[in-house]
Write an enzyme that holds these catalytic residues in place. Structure first.
Site, PDB file in Angstrom:
ATOM      1  N   CYS A   1       2.167  14.381 -12.852  1.00 53.28           N
ATOM      2  CA  CYS A   1       3.322  13.889 -13.631  1.00 53.28           C
ATOM      3  C   CYS A   1       4.050  12.757 -12.917  1.00 53.28           C
ATOM      4  O   CYS A   1       4.992  12.197 -13.458  1.00 53.28           O
ATOM      5  CB  CYS A   1       4.285  15.029 -13.986  1.00 53.28           C
ATOM      6  SG  CYS A   1       5.293  15.607 -12.605  1.00 53.28           S
TER       7      CYS A   1
ATOM      8  N   CYS B   1       3.670  20.718  -7.298  1.00 54.59           N
ATOM      9  CA  CYS B   1       4.795  20.121  -8.020  1.00 54.59           C
ATOM     10  C   CYS B   1       5.638  21.204  -8.680  1.00 54.59           C
ATOM     11  O   CYS B   1       5.103  22.009  -9.465  1.00 54.59           O
ATOM     12  CB  CYS B   1       4.260  19.154  -9.078  1.00 54.59           C
ATOM     13  SG  CYS B   1       5.565  18.415 -10.070  1.00 54.59           S
TER      14      CYS B   1
ATOM     15  N   HIS C   1       0.820  -1.223   0.000  1.00 54.06           N
ATOM     16  CA  HIS C   1       0.000   0.000   0.000  1.00 54.06           C
ATOM     17  C   HIS C   1       0.851   1.269   0.000  1.00 54.06           C
ATOM     18  O   HIS C   1       0.393   2.318   0.454  1.00 54.06           O
ATOM     19  CB  HIS C   1      -0.965  -0.014   1.196  1.00 54.06           C
ATOM     20  CG  HIS C   1      -1.994  -1.108   1.109  1.00 54.06           C
ATOM     21  ND1 HIS C   1      -2.747  -1.534   2.176  1.00 54.06           N
ATOM     22  CD2 HIS C   1      -2.393  -1.874   0.058  1.00 54.06           C
ATOM     23  CE1 HIS C   1      -3.564  -2.513   1.783  1.00 54.06           C
ATOM     24  NE2 HIS C   1      -3.350  -2.738   0.514  1.00 54.06           N
TER      25      HIS C   1
HETATM   26  P1  OAD Z   1      -7.246  -3.713  10.309  1.00 55.01           P
HETATM   27  O1  OAD Z   1      -7.474  -2.567  11.221  1.00 55.01           O
HETATM   28  O2  OAD Z   1      -8.321  -4.072   9.362  1.00 55.01           O
HETATM   29  O3  OAD Z   1      -6.917  -5.012  11.178  1.00 55.01           O
HETATM   30  C1  OAD Z   1      -5.967  -4.962  12.208  1.00 55.01           C
HETATM   31  C2  OAD Z   1      -5.918  -6.330  12.852  1.00 55.01           C
HETATM   32  O4  OAD Z   1      -4.896  -6.309  13.822  1.00 55.01           O
HETATM   33  C3  OAD Z   1      -7.203  -6.762  13.547  1.00 55.01           C
HETATM   34  O5  OAD Z   1      -7.575  -8.055  13.132  1.00 55.01           O
HETATM   35  C4  OAD Z   1      -6.820  -6.771  15.048  1.00 55.01           C
HETATM   36  O6  OAD Z   1      -7.463  -7.820  15.748  1.00 55.01           O
HETATM   37  C5  OAD Z   1      -5.345  -7.015  14.968  1.00 55.01           C
HETATM   38  N1  OAD Z   1      -4.559  -6.546  16.116  1.00 55.01           N
HETATM   39  C6  OAD Z   1      -4.810  -5.517  16.965  1.00 55.01           C
HETATM   40  N2  OAD Z   1      -3.798  -5.373  17.848  1.00 55.01           N
HETATM   41  C7  OAD Z   1      -2.899  -6.324  17.548  1.00 55.01           C
HETATM   42  C8  OAD Z   1      -1.616  -6.694  18.084  1.00 55.01           C
HETATM   43  N3  OAD Z   1      -1.082  -6.019  19.111  1.00 55.01           N
HETATM   44  N4  OAD Z   1      -0.963  -7.733  17.513  1.00 55.01           N
HETATM   45  C9  OAD Z   1      -1.478  -8.402  16.466  1.00 55.01           C
HETATM   46  N5  OAD Z   1      -2.673  -8.107  15.917  1.00 55.01           N
HETATM   47  C10 OAD Z   1      -3.373  -7.072  16.447  1.00 55.01           C
HETATM   48  O7  OAD Z   1      -5.847  -3.439   9.561  1.00 55.01           O
HETATM   49  P2  OAD Z   1      -5.295  -4.097   8.221  1.00 55.01           P
HETATM   50  O8  OAD Z   1      -5.695  -5.512   8.127  1.00 55.01           O
HETATM   51  O9  OAD Z   1      -3.857  -3.743   8.141  1.00 55.01           O
HETATM   52  O10 OAD Z   1      -5.480   0.244   3.599  1.00 55.01           O
HETATM   53  O11 OAD Z   1      -6.069  -3.245   7.142  1.00 55.01           O
HETATM   54  C11 OAD Z   1      -5.785  -3.430   5.789  1.00 55.01           C
HETATM   55  C12 OAD Z   1      -5.876  -2.126   5.050  1.00 55.01           C
HETATM   56  O12 OAD Z   1      -7.126  -1.491   5.349  1.00 55.01           O
HETATM   57  C13 OAD Z   1      -4.843  -1.088   5.457  1.00 55.01           C
HETATM   58  O13 OAD Z   1      -3.607  -1.264   4.813  1.00 55.01           O
HETATM   59  C14 OAD Z   1      -5.503   0.189   5.038  1.00 55.01           C
HETATM   60  C15 OAD Z   1      -6.885  -0.068   5.573  1.00 55.01           C
HETATM   61  O14 OAD Z   1      -7.901   0.646   4.998  1.00 55.01           O
HETATM   62  C16 OAD Z   1      -5.415   1.406   2.946  1.00 55.01           C
HETATM   63  O15 OAD Z   1      -5.356   2.467   3.538  1.00 55.01           O
HETATM   64  C17 OAD Z   1      -5.387   1.253   1.456  1.00 55.01           C
END
Ligand code: OAD
Length: 253
Positions: A129, A147, A118
């Protein structure tokens, strides 16, 4: 926390270990996740803040949010989960780290090669550009970086909803999911595609799939092993237990 022996055996035999991380791996560094009850998307609207349409409609709002996030990230430090993952890069014949995070904390913990699906929040480029922009983006509210080459709008080098992932990054991630022996899904809800396909691809191709997450996710019923604890606790324990297991195996040969 109990580490299943089968997991220690699988990583001892692995030629290629791949790890996918999400926001949860940075939670213990004080960076909010997205979909937890206190996560960013519980209070904020992703369509306004993380989409091309949102940026076009209100670039001032989007920039003030990204400036705030950069400040939070600059003040944060990698946690034991990031450091354990950095250690793992030298423990296996082949190792691939894939992240959905834009915070660069894996780099700061010493991970040398990180596939960023991401993008990242510390770099910026021109919307029109595409030239990299290294000037100041911390302008007073109401002022937007421009820019110097084409006069276009500068944007953070992150992937927003509805945008394509960087082709090289997703291809390398898919290749790792196809070919690895053990695949870890760490701190991700596994709800955002195409990243969410990677553990499924890995499992279909015979990898042993492990989830590290204190909470239940859509992946939890599908994985071969689950470490139900924060990654900053679970991963150091795993490495510790793995060290003991390897020593025991070597001594019994
Ligand atoms: P999420 O917020 O969807 O999920 C985070 C996960 O981390 C959850 O399942 C929690 O249970 C878990 N969690 C919380 N604390 C934790 C810890 N200490 N150790 C391990 N796990 C823990 O985040 P992502 O899956 O990263 O995209 O989300 C994916 C994408 O959605 C992101 O990259 C972002 C977002 O919208 C964009 O911005 C394009």
């Amino acid at each position: 926390m109990e580490i299943p022996e089968i997991l220690l055996q699988k990583i001892a035999e692995a030629e290629h270990v791949a790890i996918l991380t999400g926001a949860g791996v940075s939670a213990e560094s004080g960076i909010k996740t997205f979909r937890d009850p206190d996560g960013l998307w519980a209070q904020l609207n992703p369509a306004e803040l993380a989409s091309v349409e949102g940026f076009m409609a209100n670039p001032q709002l989007v920039w003030s949010w990204y400036r705030h996030r950069v400040e939070v990230i600059n003040d944060a430090k990698p946690n034991p989960g990031h450091y354990a993952i950095a250690k793992m890069q030298d423990m296996f014949p082949k190792f691939t780290l894939i992240t959905q995070n834009v915070d660069r904390l894996h780099h700061r913990a010493g991970s040398r090669k990180v596939i960023e699906l991401h993008g990242n929040i510390v770099e910026n480029h021109c919307f029109d550009c595409k030239s990299p922009f290294t000037g100041d983006t911390a302008l007073p509210d109401g002022h937007l970086p421009v820019c110097p080459i084409c006069g276009g709008r500068i944007r953070p080098s992150v992937v927003w909803f509805g945008e394509m992932l960087p082709v090289d990054a997703i291809e390398a991630a898919e290749e790792a999911a196809y070919s690895c022996d053990v695949f870890f899904s760490v701190g991700t809800s596994a709800e955002v595609y195409p990243a969410a396909n990677l553990p499924v691809t890995a499992k279909r191709n015979g990898a042993f799939v492990v989830e590290v997450n204190p909470n239940f996710t859509v992946l939890s019923g599908y994985v071969d092993a689950k470490l139900a604890a924060p990654s900053g606790e679970a991963l150091p324990v795993l490495l510790d237990e793995f060290g003991k297991y390897k020593k025991f195996i070597e001594e019994s040969l």
